[in-house]
Write a protein that holds these residues in place. Structure first.
Motif, short mmCIF file in Angstrom:
data_model
loop_
_atom_site.label_atom_id
_atom_site.label_comp_id
_atom_site.label_asym_id
_atom_site.label_seq_id
_atom_site.Cartn_x
_atom_site.Cartn_y
_atom_site.Cartn_z
N VAL A 1 0.84 -1.20 0.00
CA VAL A 1 0.00 0.00 0.00
C VAL A 1 0.87 1.25 0.00
O VAL A 1 1.95 1.27 0.61
CB VAL A 1 -0.92 0.00 1.25
CG1 VAL A 1 -1.80 1.24 1.28
CG2 VAL A 1 -1.77 -1.26 1.29
N GLY A 2 0.40 2.29 -0.67
CA GLY A 2 1.09 3.57 -0.64
C GLY A 2 2.52 3.46 -1.10
O GLY A 2 2.80 3.06 -2.23
N PRO B 1 -3.37 5.21 -1.42
CA PRO B 1 -4.31 5.88 -0.52
C PRO B 1 -4.28 7.41 -0.45
O PRO B 1 -4.93 7.96 0.45
CB PRO B 1 -3.89 5.32 0.84
CG PRO B 1 -2.41 5.12 0.71
CD PRO B 1 -2.19 4.70 -0.72
N PRO B 2 -3.59 8.16 -1.32
CA PRO B 2 -3.55 9.62 -1.11
C PRO B 2 -4.91 10.28 -0.99
O PRO B 2 -5.06 11.26 -0.25
CB PRO B 2 -2.80 10.12 -2.36
CG PRO B 2 -1.90 9.00 -2.72
CD PRO B 2 -2.70 7.76 -2.43
N VAL C 1 -1.36 14.70 -2.68
CA VAL C 1 -1.20 14.56 -4.13
C VAL C 1 -0.09 13.54 -4.35
O VAL C 1 1.05 13.72 -3.89
CB VAL C 1 -0.84 15.90 -4.80
CG1 VAL C 1 -0.51 15.69 -6.28
CG2 VAL C 1 -1.99 16.88 -4.65
N TYR C 2 -0.43 12.46 -5.02
CA TYR C 2 0.56 11.43 -5.33
C TYR C 2 1.62 12.05 -6.23
O TYR C 2 1.30 12.80 -7.15
CB TYR C 2 -0.14 10.28 -6.05
CG TYR C 2 0.43 8.90 -5.81
CD1 TYR C 2 0.89 8.50 -4.55
CD2 TYR C 2 0.49 7.97 -6.85
CE1 TYR C 2 1.38 7.23 -4.35
CE2 TYR C 2 0.97 6.70 -6.65
CZ TYR C 2 1.42 6.33 -5.40
OH TYR C 2 1.91 5.06 -5.20
N HIS D 1 -8.79 4.60 -11.15
CA HIS D 1 -9.59 3.88 -10.16
C HIS D 1 -8.83 3.78 -8.84
O HIS D 1 -9.37 4.05 -7.76
CB HIS D 1 -9.95 2.49 -10.67
CG HIS D 1 -10.67 1.66 -9.65
ND1 HIS D 1 -10.01 0.80 -8.80
CD2 HIS D 1 -11.99 1.57 -9.33
CE1 HIS D 1 -10.90 0.22 -8.00
NE2 HIS D 1 -12.09 0.67 -8.30
N LEU D 2 -7.57 3.37 -8.91
CA LEU D 2 -6.77 3.23 -7.69
C LEU D 2 -6.60 4.58 -6.99
O LEU D 2 -6.71 4.67 -5.76
CB LEU D 2 -5.40 2.65 -8.04
CG LEU D 2 -5.38 1.18 -8.45
CD1 LEU D 2 -4.04 0.82 -9.12
CD2 LEU D 2 -5.62 0.27 -7.26
N LEU D 3 -6.36 5.63 -7.77
CA LEU D 3 -6.10 6.95 -7.19
C LEU D 3 -7.38 7.63 -6.70
O LEU D 3 -7.39 8.27 -5.64
CB LEU D 3 -5.41 7.83 -8.23
CG LEU D 3 -3.96 7.48 -8.52
CD1 LEU D 3 -3.51 8.05 -9.86
CD2 LEU D 3 -3.05 8.00 -7.40
N PHE D 4 -8.47 7.52 -7.45
CA PHE D 4 -9.71 8.19 -7.09
C PHE D 4 -10.37 7.56 -5.87
O PHE D 4 -10.93 8.26 -5.01
CB PHE D 4 -10.71 8.16 -8.24
CG PHE D 4 -10.34 8.97 -9.46
CD1 PHE D 4 -9.20 9.74 -9.50
CD2 PHE D 4 -11.16 8.93 -10.59
CE1 PHE D 4 -8.87 10.47 -10.63
CE2 PHE D 4 -10.83 9.66 -11.73
CZ PHE D 4 -9.68 10.43 -11.75
N THR D 5 -10.36 6.22 -5.78
CA THR D 5 -11.11 5.52 -4.75
C THR D 5 -10.28 5.20 -3.51
O THR D 5 -10.85 5.04 -2.43
CB THR D 5 -11.69 4.20 -5.27
OG1 THR D 5 -10.61 3.29 -5.53
CG2 THR D 5 -12.51 4.42 -6.55
N ALA D 6 -8.97 5.07 -3.67
CA ALA D 6 -8.08 4.62 -2.59
C ALA D 6 -8.49 3.24 -2.06
O ALA D 6 -8.13 2.87 -0.94
CB ALA D 6 -8.03 5.63 -1.45
#
Length: 257
Positions: A107-108, A131-132, A138-139, A158-163
């Protein structure tokens, strides 16, 4: 030998170097000291001619739960110039093949490191997350672009928007990992994979990595072809094929290449 509570542990067996992320009290979260140490450690392993492959994994059945948020201010102040991004970039630029062997949480910052490796082999219990959006961060741009190149824009968003955490099966479907195995089979498969890589022409492997990663311009590609002619690797490979024997490849990177 005593092991520090949070450290990067290194073991070299034959031609394979294994780096273990070790911070069990925080599910192997990367501390500031660990982020700082990683590039130096990679410099040493890259310079070691005995090392042909690097495996990155985590201690005690967990890959890495991310960056230790106790060090958040230092990471935030630096933005894309953070020590975490510097460590990721050094790992991505490592001249030899890299394999992430993933169990449990990835993760992260852990996902950041896994994506920076060339290959990712996961156990069925692996879980991946970016998880940002849960934290208001901001990643980093280099990290975001690397993720998008690997899995495509939609899966990256999807990964960035939803965490959300995604399981190993979904990670395999979107290309985040290359193989998924039972936990009992993971170590054996990593051994098998690294043995195959170390048995191949290291000239071919090194050139392929540079070219796939977009780091070889026309002059560099010509240099690689010159290495094929000068080294005799191809003649040995063809001779071994005709003689039905394992090839005896001997190319090593020239000093200062």
């Amino acid at each position: 030998m005593a092991v520090a509570d949070a450290d990067l542990l290194v073991e070299v067996t034959g031609a394979v170097a294994t780096v273990v992320i070790h911070n069990p009290a925080r599910r192997n979260a990367m501390t500031t000291a660990m982020w700082r140490r990683l590039p130096r450690l990679l410099d040493d392993l890259e310079a070691d001619p005995a090392v042909r492959v690097l495996v990155l994994t985590g201690a005690d059945g967990t890959f890495c739960a991310g960056a230790d948020l106790g060090d958040l201010d230092e990471l935030l102040d630096a933005g894309d110039g953070s020590i975490a991004v510097a460590a990721e970039e050094r790992l991505a630029g490592f001249a030899k093949p890299t394999v992430a062997a993933v169990q449990g949480a990835c993760v992260g910052g852990g996902c950041q490191l896994a994506v920076a490796c060339d290959l990712r082999i996961a156990a069925e219990d692996a879980r991946f997350g970016v998880p940002p959006a849960r934290l208001g961060l901001v990643y980093p741009a280099p990290t975001t672009r690397r993720l998008a190149r690997l899995v495509g824009p939609a899966a990256a968003k999807h990964l960035l928007f939803t965490a959300e955490l995604v399981d190993a099966g979904r990670a395999l479907r979107v290309g985040l990992v290359d193989e998924v195995l039972s936990g009992d089979a993971l170590a054996g498969r990593v051994d098998e994979l690294t043995a195959a890589i170390t048995a191949r022409s290291q000239l071919t492997v090194a050139a392929a990595k540079e070219i796939v990663d977009g780091r070889a311009d026309a002059d560099r590609v010509a240099w690689w072809h010159g290495q094929v002619r000068a080294s005799g690797e191809a003649r040995e490979g063809v001779a071994a094929f005709h003689e039905r024997r394992p090839p005896r490849f001997g190319w090593v990177p020239p000093a200062g290449r």
